[in-house]
Design an enzyme around this catalytic site. Structure first.
Site, PDB file in Angstrom:
ATOM      1  CG  ASP A 206      -5.414 -23.036 -18.647  1.00 42.42           C
ATOM      2  OD1 ASP A 206      -5.046 -23.142 -19.776  1.00 42.42           O
ATOM      3  OD2 ASP A 206      -5.548 -22.176 -18.055  1.00 42.42           O
TER       4      ASP A 206
ATOM      5  CB  SER B  37      -3.191  -6.706  25.046  1.00 49.36           C
ATOM      6  OG  SER B  37      -1.860  -7.373  25.736  1.00 49.36           O
ATOM      7  CB  SER B  38      -2.422 -12.223  24.894  1.00 46.28           C
ATOM      8  OG  SER B  38      -0.633 -11.612  24.776  1.00 46.28           O
TER       9      SER B  38
ATOM     10  CG  ASN C 203      -5.067  -3.250  21.337  1.00 45.76           C
ATOM     11  OD1 ASN C 203      -4.830  -2.046  22.015  1.00 45.76           O
ATOM     12  ND2 ASN C 203      -4.450  -4.166  21.401  1.00 45.76           N
TER      13      ASN C 203
ATOM     14  CG  HIS D  98       1.189  20.016   9.365  1.00 44.13           C
ATOM     15  ND1 HIS D  98       1.780  19.702   8.349  1.00 44.13           N
ATOM     16  CD2 HIS D  98       0.668  21.214   9.038  1.00 44.13           C
ATOM     17  CE1 HIS D  98       1.556  20.298   7.353  1.00 44.13           C
ATOM     18  NE2 HIS D  98       0.989  21.433   7.781  1.00 44.13           N
TER      19      HIS D  98
ATOM     20  CB  THR E 113      -7.178 -18.739 -29.591  1.00 39.65           C
ATOM     21  OG1 THR E 113      -5.752 -19.023 -29.271  1.00 39.65           O
ATOM     22  CG2 THR E 113      -7.536 -17.430 -29.237  1.00 39.65           C
TER      23      THR E 113
END
Length: 469
Positions: A93, A293-294, A301, A167, A118
């Site tokens: 490269d 949702s479909s 959501n 919790h 280099t």
């Protein structure tokens, strides 16, 4: 010498690449981020280092100013497509980049392209500059906007009572602003660390094994030469390098970005849970035409938050990849040469998470009525903590056990904790000893037992280092 090293031309294709195999090239494509981390940009950064080298060669009288300017001009006009065509021949490269530059300059200038370098003098330095640039010019500005949005929310709702949860259960009351202040504090710290670590990325110009062998033949002070090359692109030399810059600096930065992603995912988890139907304390704004949702038309959501949580997993994967690249045998092997090219996914993914949260958090709908409703669900049983402490204050030897029994009884019978205390023979004795202020805590913990939530919230926001006034 009048030539000034030009800013890197970070041109990218005009939009999402639907022929790409990485989702970042399609669904998650971000033009602003791509300016810094696309394959086109990677080549531009490498050409930029070749230009800096040429100018430094002239500075040290190894070539003329005219030659250096010619090389730098050609480097600034390198086109990625040409380099890739050349790489089909060279199978290398950087050699392809060098040949591409040479094709557009005079024979007098050609010997000085990549002179004394280099490949990894160019690659390692360009990678550090590329990562520093995308973080400081794209990721951090977006991050600070998000932080300001969260800070504004924290202050706005500093006094809005909300039940604390541990919790997954009701704990003691806090305020919603205090809940937001957690993320202001955590993100403020990680932003500072990312910024600092990006400034600690180093470059190198010390040759094939890091010992300045080639430069020592032509330059009296190779260390000064290295400093001059790197100063032109805003980097410092690595304290020690082999053929490569030791990877720790880059790995630490990627690890911190993974931590930042974890905090953003934590925030997203909290926001997602607070949107549960049975909690419903916050809502992600539902835009006109948006579909949850479909098939279930009623759905709203929390998809942005879930998306952020999902993207974090990819960042953690790249953090693992980076940590696996810490070892390179002797002065260099190539076991990281392919995998390290994926590091750019980390700032790209993090920027996507940040921008997504900035957009959605700024439009969050906060339902204070629902917060109060949820506080009232336990009918004050969340004041069991101050109840047991007050019982101890007035000398009860089994205060915690008594408070537990009374609280559980209140929950079982569906009565308030204050009523349950007074209905208990032993509890009634102690209730009479409580002051009016102490009784108010048990009767209205949502208003009288939020501790320093509001004060601490304002203090955290005031002390945040990365919020512009």
């Amino acid at each position: 010498m009048t030539y000034q090293l030009r800013p890197i031309s970070l041109l990218t294709q005009g939009g999402a690449n639907f022929d790409g195999i990485d989702p970042l090239d399609g669904r998650y494509f971000d033009q602003d981020v791509a300016r810094f981390i696309s394959e086109r940009s990677r080549i531009a950064y490498q050409a930029h280092i070749e230009a800096a080298l040429a100018l430094t060669l002239a500075e040290f009288d190894i070539c003329s100013a005219e030659v250096a300017e010619e090389i730098a001009e050609a480097a600034s006009e390198v086109v990625a497509e040409d380099v890739y065509i050349e790489e089909q021949l060279t199978r290398h490269d950087i050699k392809a980049l060098v040949n591409t530059i040479k094709k557009n300059i005079s024979d007098d200038a050609k010997p000085f392209v990549h002179f004394g370098a280099t490949s990894y003098d160019i690659i390692a330095t360009a990678q550090a500059l590329q990562m520093k640039s995308v973080i400081q010019e794209s990721v951090l500005p977006a991050f600070k906007l998000l932080l300001k949005t969260l800070a504004d929310m924290a202050v706005k709702y500093a006094d809005t009572p909300q039940v604390g949860r541990t919790h997954g259960q009701h704990a003691v009351p806090i305020t919603f602003g205090f809940a937001m202040a957690e993320y202001v504090a955590r993100l403020d710290e990680t932003i500072s660390k990312i910024e600092a670590l990006s400034n600690e990325l180093h470059g190198k110009f010390s040759g094939a094994v890091g010992a300045y062998n080639a430069l020592s033949v032509f330059v009296d002070d190779p260390l000064k030469f290295e400093e001059s090359v790197l100063a032109k692109v805003g980097l410092q030399p690595a304290p020690y390098a082999t053929q490569i810059v030791p990877p720790e600096g880059m790995v630490r930065l990627i690890n911190e970005m993974a931590i930042a992603a974890g905090i953003l995912a934590n925030l997203s988890h909290d926001m997602r849970h607070l949107q549960r139907t049975e909690i419903a304390e916050v809502r992600e704004k539902f835009e006109p035409g948006q579909t949850g949702s479909s098939t279930m038309a009623h759905k709203r959501n929390p998809w942005n938050f879930e998306n952020v949580i999902s993207l974090r997993k990819q960042i953690v994967g790249q953090a693992l990849n980076a940590n696996l690249n810490l070892a390179s045998e002797h002065q260099r092997d190539l076991t990281d040469s392919a995998s390290s090219r994926f590091y750019v996914l980390v700032p790209a993914l993090l920027a996507n998470m940040i921008k997504r949260l900035y957009k959605v958090m700024g439009k969050m709908e906060i339902d204070e009525t629902a917060m109060q409703r949820n506080l009232d669900l336990s009918a004050g049983a969340i004041a069991a903590e101050p109840l047991y402490l007050l019982l101890e204050k007035y000398g009860h030897t089994q205060a915690h056990e008594m408070a537990k029994q009374i609280a559980h009884d209140a929950l079982h019978r569906g009565v308030s904790l204050a009523d349950a205390v007074q209905a208990d023979e032993d509890g009634a004795v102690y209730w009479k000893k409580f002051s009016a202020k102490e009784r108010a805590i048990i009767e209205h913990p949502d208003k009288k037992y939020t501790g320093l939530s509001a004060k601490k919230t304002r203090l955290i926001v005031k002390q945040a280092n990365n919020i512009k006034a």
